[in-house]
Design an enzyme around this catalytic site. Structure first.
Site, PDB file in Angstrom:
ATOM      1  N   PHE A 153       0.816  -1.220   0.000  1.00  0.00           N
ATOM      2  CA  PHE A 153       0.000   0.000   0.000  1.00  0.00           C
ATOM      3  C   PHE A 153       0.848   1.269   0.000  1.00  0.00           C
ATOM      4  O   PHE A 153       0.372   2.342   0.307  1.00  0.00           O
ATOM      5  CB  PHE A 153      -0.942   0.002   1.213  1.00  0.00           C
ATOM      6  N   LEU A 154       2.147   1.138  -0.337  1.00  0.00           N
ATOM      7  CA  LEU A 154       3.004   2.335  -0.251  1.00  0.00           C
ATOM      8  C   LEU A 154       2.734   3.306  -1.396  1.00  0.00           C
ATOM      9  O   LEU A 154       2.257   2.922  -2.459  1.00  0.00           O
ATOM     10  CB  LEU A 154       4.476   1.942  -0.221  1.00  0.00           C
ATOM     11  N   ARG A 155       3.050   4.557  -1.144  1.00  0.00           N
ATOM     12  CA  ARG A 155       2.891   5.610  -2.152  1.00  0.00           C
ATOM     13  C   ARG A 155       4.252   6.050  -2.648  1.00  0.00           C
ATOM     14  O   ARG A 155       5.208   6.118  -1.867  1.00  0.00           O
ATOM     15  CB  ARG A 155       2.201   6.852  -1.552  1.00  0.00           C
ATOM     16  N   LYS A 205      -6.647  -5.003  -2.067  1.00  0.00           N
ATOM     17  CA  LYS A 205      -5.783  -4.037  -2.736  1.00  0.00           C
ATOM     18  C   LYS A 205      -6.565  -3.231  -3.786  1.00  0.00           C
ATOM     19  O   LYS A 205      -6.502  -2.003  -3.825  1.00  0.00           O
ATOM     20  CB  LYS A 205      -4.610  -4.784  -3.388  1.00  0.00           C
ATOM     21  N   PHE A 250      -7.195  12.670   1.044  1.00  0.00           N
ATOM     22  CA  PHE A 250      -7.658  12.370  -0.320  1.00  0.00           C
ATOM     23  C   PHE A 250      -8.924  13.121  -0.691  1.00  0.00           C
ATOM     24  O   PHE A 250      -9.835  12.581  -1.308  1.00  0.00           O
ATOM     25  CB  PHE A 250      -7.834  10.849  -0.500  1.00  0.00           C
ATOM     26  N   LEU A 251      -8.961  14.378  -0.306  1.00  0.00           N
ATOM     27  CA  LEU A 251     -10.086  15.220  -0.704  1.00  0.00           C
ATOM     28  C   LEU A 251      -9.566  16.487  -1.374  1.00  0.00           C
ATOM     29  O   LEU A 251     -10.180  17.540  -1.247  1.00  0.00           O
ATOM     30  CB  LEU A 251     -10.955  15.560   0.511  1.00  0.00           C
ATOM     31  N   GLY A 254      -8.516  18.753  -8.028  1.00  0.00           N
ATOM     32  CA  GLY A 254      -7.443  19.190  -8.920  1.00  0.00           C
ATOM     33  C   GLY A 254      -7.616  18.651 -10.320  1.00  0.00           C
ATOM     34  O   GLY A 254      -8.732  18.471 -10.807  1.00  0.00           O
ATOM     35  N   CYS A 261      -0.736   3.511 -10.602  1.00  0.00           N
ATOM     36  CA  CYS A 261      -1.624   2.625  -9.845  1.00  0.00           C
ATOM     37  C   CYS A 261      -3.108   2.895 -10.048  1.00  0.00           C
ATOM     38  O   CYS A 261      -3.831   2.049 -10.569  1.00  0.00           O
ATOM     39  CB  CYS A 261      -1.277   2.716  -8.366  1.00  0.00           C
ATOM     40  N   LYS A 264      -4.650   2.424 -13.643  1.00  0.00           N
ATOM     41  CA  LYS A 264      -4.569   1.016 -14.058  1.00  0.00           C
ATOM     42  C   LYS A 264      -5.469   0.130 -13.190  1.00  0.00           C
ATOM     43  O   LYS A 264      -6.173  -0.734 -13.700  1.00  0.00           O
ATOM     44  CB  LYS A 264      -3.100   0.598 -13.926  1.00  0.00           C
TER      45      LYS A 264
END
Ligand code: UGA
Length: 439
Positions: A153-155, A205, A250-251, A254, A261, A264
């Site tokens: 789950f890494l960014r 995931k 995550f709000l 933009g 990720c 896809k």
């Protein structure tokens, strides 16, 4: 100390290898790309990721981290083998599993003792079972093995700290003993460990990424409604986020999500649903809204400049997000191409992604910094929220531009301040604030 092999030295693989080595394990990282492995042996990383080169060097020096192209060598002492190869998008939106297949075949052909094979790549639900079949079919003689799914789950941009401080570890397997041993490996990360079946872990995931992408498309839709109604989406998101059930993450409205990720994975999940006769309406809406956000930014430029032909348009930020040089599915690609095709002269600046961007957008003139970028430009569009863009001398930027049109695709600036400075400013969903007047 455990003996671990990681197959694939892309983002996920390399970070996994480096971090497990840093936790005191002996890790062999394998890739079939010889150039990548040779470079890694010299300390040259294939990707830009803050801290990665330093931690890799420390562990190479301590003889905990090794690189090889040989499966025999990599598997000789391994107890755990992580598959972390790429799963690019296939023709219809389904994930292309050719690299996973190659890895599974090579593991099967080269293993000479029991192994736990752990899948870290994002793979369609059911791939764990498929990998087990491939291994079984390709072993010269039967040797015990188990397959465990352990989605990552890494960014990008915060990969090391995300790996070392996860919110949770998800493990899926039909072999509980194997899952337990993989759980032991993750104990030093001090995060909740959830053990479930293979397919559920694989689905977790996709569902997580799809949910995050949905939040982004949701707030982008709200942003567009805010523009029509005169409300400011930044404030709306802030007000919503105080509700613990919603939260602040995550709000950010933009130009839409990009990267390797979300685009896809949302597509692949929709594809899986359709193949099984389901109608993933929400996922389709999420993708549609995301594609529209690119157009929305272009429309704002048109509105401010009255057409783009022969205009000089400056793109501030090219990478799909900050702290990475990754250009995969970057909004800048679609926007630059559109502007170029309509006869605009397109310029760009990005703190780290310009080398990669040059190859993908040869028609974009790359600049040395934000001020050079702004000089003589008819419009400036912010596309990546790099920290260094937040405190630019905007009065200077304005004075350098030919016409002071600013389309803030990442809502980096205060609309009122930009109006005071003299910009014709358009943010995303900034309502009366962004337009500077009642709609
Ligand atoms: C994403 C997930 O966040 C990770 O948990 C996951 O492991 C990873 O995908 C993966 O599947 O490998 P990543 O693509 O590196 O990570 O980047 P994010 O930080 O999630 O950003 C994705 C995109 O959404 C970027 O284009 C970003 O600019 C955009 N975004 C993010 C927004 O437009 N608004 C937001 O509020 C947040």
């Amino acid at each position: 100390m455990k003996n671990i092999t990681v197959v694939g030295v892309g983002y996920v693989g390399l970070v996994t290898a480096v971090c497990f080595a840093d936790l005191g394990n002996r890790v062999v990282a394998l890739d079939i790309n010889e150039e990548r492995i040779e470079n890694l042996k010299k300390g040259i990383m294939p990707i830009y990721e803050p801290g990665l080169a330093e931690v890799a060097a420390r562990n190479v020096k301590a003889k905990r981290l090794f690189f090889t192209t040989s499966y025999k060598e990599a598997l000789a002492d391994a107890e755990f083998v992580f598959i972390a190869v790429g799963t690019p998008e296939g023709v219809d939106g389904e994930a292309d599993l050719q690299y996973v297949r190659m890895a599974a075949e090579s593991i099967a052909q080269n293993m000479d003792h029991p192994l736990i094979i752990i899948n870290k790549s994002t793979v369609p639900v059911g791939t764990g079972d498929w990998v087990a079949d491939i291994v079984r079919q390709n072993q010269p003689e039967p040797i015990d093995f188990s397959v465990v799914s352990c989605p990552e789950f890494l960014r990008e941009g915060s990969a090391l700290s995300d790996f070392l401080n996860p919110d949770r570890t998800v493990l899926g397997s039909e072999d509980l003993e194997a899952a337990e041993r993989v759980a032991q490996l993750h104990l030093p990360l001090r995060a909740p460990i959830m053990v479930t079946d293979l397919r559920t872990a694989e689905m977790i995931k996709y569902a997580s990424n799809a949910f995050l992408a949905t939040r982004i498309s949701f707030i982008n839709e709200i942003a567009n409604i805010c523009e029509a109604l005169g409300a400011d989406v930044k404030e709306v998101a802030r007000g919503m986020g105080y509700d613990k059930r919603i939260g602040h993450h995550f709000l950010e409205a933009g130009v839409g999500y990009g990267g390797s990720c979300f685009p896809k994975d949302v597509k692949a999940l929709a594809y899986m649903a359709q193949v099984h006769g389901k109608h993933p309406q929400l996922l389709h809406a999420v993708m549609e809204i995301n594609a529209y956000q690119r157009k929305h930014v272009i429309l704002k430029v048109h509105e401010l400049l009255d057409g783009v032909k022969d205009k000089t348009i400056a793109l501030l930020g090219l990478a799909f997000k900050q702290d990475t040089d990754d250009m995969r599915e970057a909004p800048s690609l679609t926007i630059a191409e559109y502007l170029h095709e309509r006869g605009a002269h397109v310029r760009g600046y990005d703190p780290v992604a310009m080398e990669v961007a040059k190859r993908l957008m040869p028609y974009v003139e790359m600049c040395g910094d934000a001020y050079e970028l702004a000089t003589g430009a008819d419009a400036l569009i912010t596309l990546t929220p790099w920290n260094e863009f937040k405190q630019l001398d905007m009065e200077r930027i304005k004075s350098l531009m030919r016409t002071p049109a600013l389309v803030d695709g990442r809502n980096l600036y205060d609309p009122a301040l930009m109006h005071r400075i003299g910009f014709a400013y358009r943010g995303i969903g900034r309502g009366y604030n962004g337009a500077g007047e009642k709609a």
